[in-house]
Motif scaffolding. Structure first.
Motif, PDB file in Angstrom:
ATOM      1  N   TYR A 296      52.385  -9.623 -63.972  1.00 40.53           N
ATOM      2  CA  TYR A 296      53.000 -10.833 -64.504  1.00 40.53           C
ATOM      3  C   TYR A 296      54.491 -10.834 -64.208  1.00 40.53           C
ATOM      4  N   GLY A 297      54.825 -11.294 -63.040  1.00 40.90           N
ATOM      5  CA  GLY A 297      56.204 -11.291 -62.561  1.00 40.90           C
ATOM      6  C   GLY A 297      57.221 -11.993 -63.437  1.00 40.90           C
ATOM      7  N   PRO A 298      56.885 -13.159 -64.047  1.00 39.20           N
ATOM      8  CA  PRO A 298      57.908 -13.839 -64.841  1.00 39.20           C
ATOM      9  C   PRO A 298      58.485 -12.992 -65.972  1.00 39.20           C
ATOM     10  N   ALA A 299      57.682 -12.110 -66.544  1.00 38.37           N
ATOM     11  CA  ALA A 299      58.186 -11.278 -67.640  1.00 38.37           C
ATOM     12  C   ALA A 299      59.288 -10.342 -67.170  1.00 38.37           C
ATOM     13  N   LEU A 300      59.277 -10.011 -65.904  1.00 36.96           N
ATOM     14  CA  LEU A 300      60.331  -9.143 -65.373  1.00 36.96           C
ATOM     15  C   LEU A 300      61.703  -9.805 -65.482  1.00 36.96           C
ATOM     16  N   GLN A 301      61.732 -11.130 -65.430  1.00 39.22           N
ATOM     17  CA  GLN A 301      63.002 -11.857 -65.520  1.00 39.22           C
ATOM     18  C   GLN A 301      63.716 -11.547 -66.825  1.00 39.22           C
ATOM     19  N   ILE A 302      62.983 -11.503 -67.933  1.00 37.75           N
ATOM     20  CA  ILE A 302      63.606 -11.236 -69.236  1.00 37.75           C
ATOM     21  C   ILE A 302      64.078  -9.794 -69.315  1.00 37.75           C
ATOM     22  N   LEU A 303      63.342  -8.879 -68.690  1.00 37.69           N
ATOM     23  CA  LEU A 303      63.749  -7.478 -68.690  1.00 37.69           C
ATOM     24  C   LEU A 303      65.022  -7.281 -67.876  1.00 37.69           C
ATOM     25  N   GLU A 304      65.124  -7.989 -66.767  1.00 31.35           N
ATOM     26  CA  GLU A 304      66.295  -7.839 -65.908  1.00 31.35           C
ATOM     27  C   GLU A 304      67.527  -8.505 -66.500  1.00 31.35           C
ATOM     28  N   SER A 305      67.367  -9.719 -67.029  1.00 33.30           N
ATOM     29  CA  SER A 305      68.533 -10.456 -67.538  1.00 33.30           C
ATOM     30  C   SER A 305      68.913 -10.031 -68.946  1.00 33.30           C
ATOM     31  N   GLN A 306      67.932  -9.642 -69.756  1.00 30.80           N
ATOM     32  CA  GLN A 306      68.126  -9.290 -71.162  1.00 30.80           C
ATOM     33  C   GLN A 306      68.815 -10.409 -71.933  1.00 30.80           C
ATOM     34  N   ARG A 307      68.583 -11.645 -71.478  1.00 29.67           N
ATOM     35  CA  ARG A 307      69.168 -12.813 -72.139  1.00 29.67           C
ATOM     36  C   ARG A 307      68.089 -13.853 -72.364  1.00 29.67           C
ATOM     37  N   ALA A 308      68.213 -14.572 -73.456  1.00 28.80           N
ATOM     38  CA  ALA A 308      67.265 -15.637 -73.760  1.00 28.80           C
ATOM     39  C   ALA A 308      67.571 -16.866 -72.915  1.00 28.80           C
ATOM     40  N   PHE A 309      66.551 -17.669 -72.705  1.00 27.04           N
ATOM     41  CA  PHE A 309      66.746 -18.912 -71.959  1.00 27.04           C
ATOM     42  C   PHE A 309      65.638 -19.882 -72.340  1.00 27.04           C
ATOM     43  N   HIS A 310      65.874 -21.150 -72.035  1.00 27.80           N
ATOM     44  CA  HIS A 310      64.852 -22.162 -72.251  1.00 27.80           C
ATOM     45  C   HIS A 310      64.549 -22.825 -70.912  1.00 27.80           C
ATOM     46  N   VAL A 311      63.309 -23.260 -70.774  1.00 20.45           N
ATOM     47  CA  VAL A 311      62.832 -23.832 -69.522  1.00 20.45           C
ATOM     48  C   VAL A 311      61.960 -25.033 -69.862  1.00 20.45           C
ATOM     49  N   SER A 312      62.022 -26.052 -69.011  1.00 18.62           N
ATOM     50  CA  SER A 312      61.089 -27.169 -69.168  1.00 18.62           C
ATOM     51  C   SER A 312      60.156 -27.193 -67.963  1.00 18.62           C
ATOM     52  N   CYS A 313      59.064 -27.923 -68.111  1.00 20.93           N
ATOM     53  CA  CYS A 313      58.102 -27.990 -67.011  1.00 20.93           C
ATOM     54  C   CYS A 313      58.682 -28.740 -65.813  1.00 20.93           C
ATOM     55  N   ALA A 314      59.788 -29.453 -66.012  1.00 18.67           N
ATOM     56  CA  ALA A 314      60.444 -30.159 -64.908  1.00 18.67           C
ATOM     57  C   ALA A 314      61.325 -29.222 -64.080  1.00 18.67           C
ATOM     58  N   ASP A 315      61.596 -28.016 -64.607  1.00 17.66           N
ATOM     59  CA  ASP A 315      62.445 -27.052 -63.893  1.00 17.66           C
ATOM     60  C   ASP A 315      61.660 -26.384 -62.771  1.00 17.66           C
ATOM     61  N   GLN A 316      62.350 -25.530 -62.036  1.00 14.45           N
ATOM     62  CA  GLN A 316      61.733 -24.734 -60.981  1.00 14.45           C
ATOM     63  C   GLN A 316      61.632 -23.286 -61.456  1.00 14.45           C
ATOM     64  N   GLY A 317      60.732 -22.526 -60.879  1.00 16.16           N
ATOM     65  CA  GLY A 317      60.642 -21.099 -61.177  1.00 16.16           C
ATOM     66  C   GLY A 317      59.329 -20.716 -61.826  1.00 16.16           C
ATOM     67  N   ALA A 318      59.187 -19.425 -62.043  1.00 10.44           N
ATOM     68  CA  ALA A 318      57.924 -18.868 -62.526  1.00 10.44           C
ATOM     69  C   ALA A 318      57.564 -19.374 -63.920  1.00 10.44           C
ATOM     70  N   TYR A 319      58.544 -19.468 -64.823  1.00 12.19           N
ATOM     71  CA  TYR A 319      58.228 -19.938 -66.171  1.00 12.19           C
ATOM     72  C   TYR A 319      57.856 -21.411 -66.163  1.00 12.19           C
ATOM     73  N   ALA A 320      58.520 -22.215 -65.341  1.00 13.86           N
ATOM     74  CA  ALA A 320      58.151 -23.630 -65.235  1.00 13.86           C
ATOM     75  C   ALA A 320      56.738 -23.760 -64.674  1.00 13.86           C
ATOM     76  N   ASP A 321      56.408 -22.924 -63.695  1.00 18.36           N
ATOM     77  CA  ASP A 321      55.039 -22.920 -63.150  1.00 18.36           C
ATOM     78  C   ASP A 321      54.038 -22.555 -64.248  1.00 18.36           C
ATOM     79  N   LEU A 322      54.387 -21.567 -65.061  1.00 16.73           N
ATOM     80  CA  LEU A 322      53.511 -21.154 -66.155  1.00 16.73           C
ATOM     81  C   LEU A 322      53.323 -22.300 -67.145  1.00 16.73           C
ATOM     82  N   LEU A 323      54.408 -22.974 -67.491  1.00 11.67           N
ATOM     83  CA  LEU A 323      54.305 -24.105 -68.422  1.00 11.67           C
ATOM     84  C   LEU A 323      53.353 -25.165 -67.888  1.00 11.67           C
ATOM     85  N   ARG A 324      53.484 -25.482 -66.616  1.00 16.57           N
ATOM     86  CA  ARG A 324      52.598 -26.488 -66.034  1.00 16.57           C
ATOM     87  C   ARG A 324      51.133 -26.025 -66.081  1.00 16.57           C
TER      88      ARG A 324
END
Length: 181
Positions: A6-34
């Protein structure tokens, strides 16, 4: 799930920062939301002992308001509380183990034996379960301590505990190995 799967989870481990994403955004979490049919999410790291233990993943439906910065700040506070609760639970578990373990041998201690024996006797009274107690003495321990020092005696006790552990795999379910110091 495994992080390797599950590659998207690596993003949180690397950044160690919270973020919000919408399904209109790009990236792994936006893909997951869709894929999930969700409209937005907050991803916040759960801190534990200076590292990321996991992630808090919160979603909203497509018909709900998209998460924003204030929601993300709130999620960070919740994630910190979750991390604190996990830390407390782990510390209590270690304290419980220490309270019932002989520090030299790693075997159960007298308190653990007393609790085990009380429970075994209650089971015997209620169900007629057989209870057996086997006591061994390490003969000559005082002589080893006197002649070779307490470190040698401690090694002997650890060795005996190790032998008992290896042979205990054949013991009955519910048996307990202990040292009464």
């Amino acid at each position: 799930y495994s992080l390797a799967d599950y590659g998207p989870a690596l993003q949180i481990l690397e950044s160690q920062r919270a973020f919000h994403v919408s399904c209109a955004d790009q990236g792994a979490y936006a893909d997951l939301l869709r894929r999930l049919g969700k409209g937005s999410c907050i991803v916040a790291p759960i801190p534990l002992d200076g590292r990321v233990w996991g992630e808090l993943f919160i979603t909203r439906r497509v018909d709900q308001t998209t998460f924003g910065p204030s929601d993300t700040d709130f999620a960070v506070a919740v994630a910190a509380q979750v991390g604190a609760a996990i830390a407390t639970s782990e510390h209590l578990g270690r304290a419980e183990a220490l309270a019932h373990t002989d520090p030299l041998t790693g075997l159960a201690n007298r308190l653990a034996v007393e609790r085990w024996f009380d429970a075994a006797m209650a089971d015997h009274r209620e169900n007629g379960t057989t209870v057996a107690l086997l006591v061994c003495d390490v003969n000559g321990l005082k002589l080893v301590n006197d002649r070779h020092g307490h470190e040698a005696g401690d090694r002997l006790l650890r060795d005996v505990a190790g032998i008992l552990r290896k042979t205990s795999s054949r013991m009955l379910a519910g048996a307990l190995l202990a040292r009464d110091a």
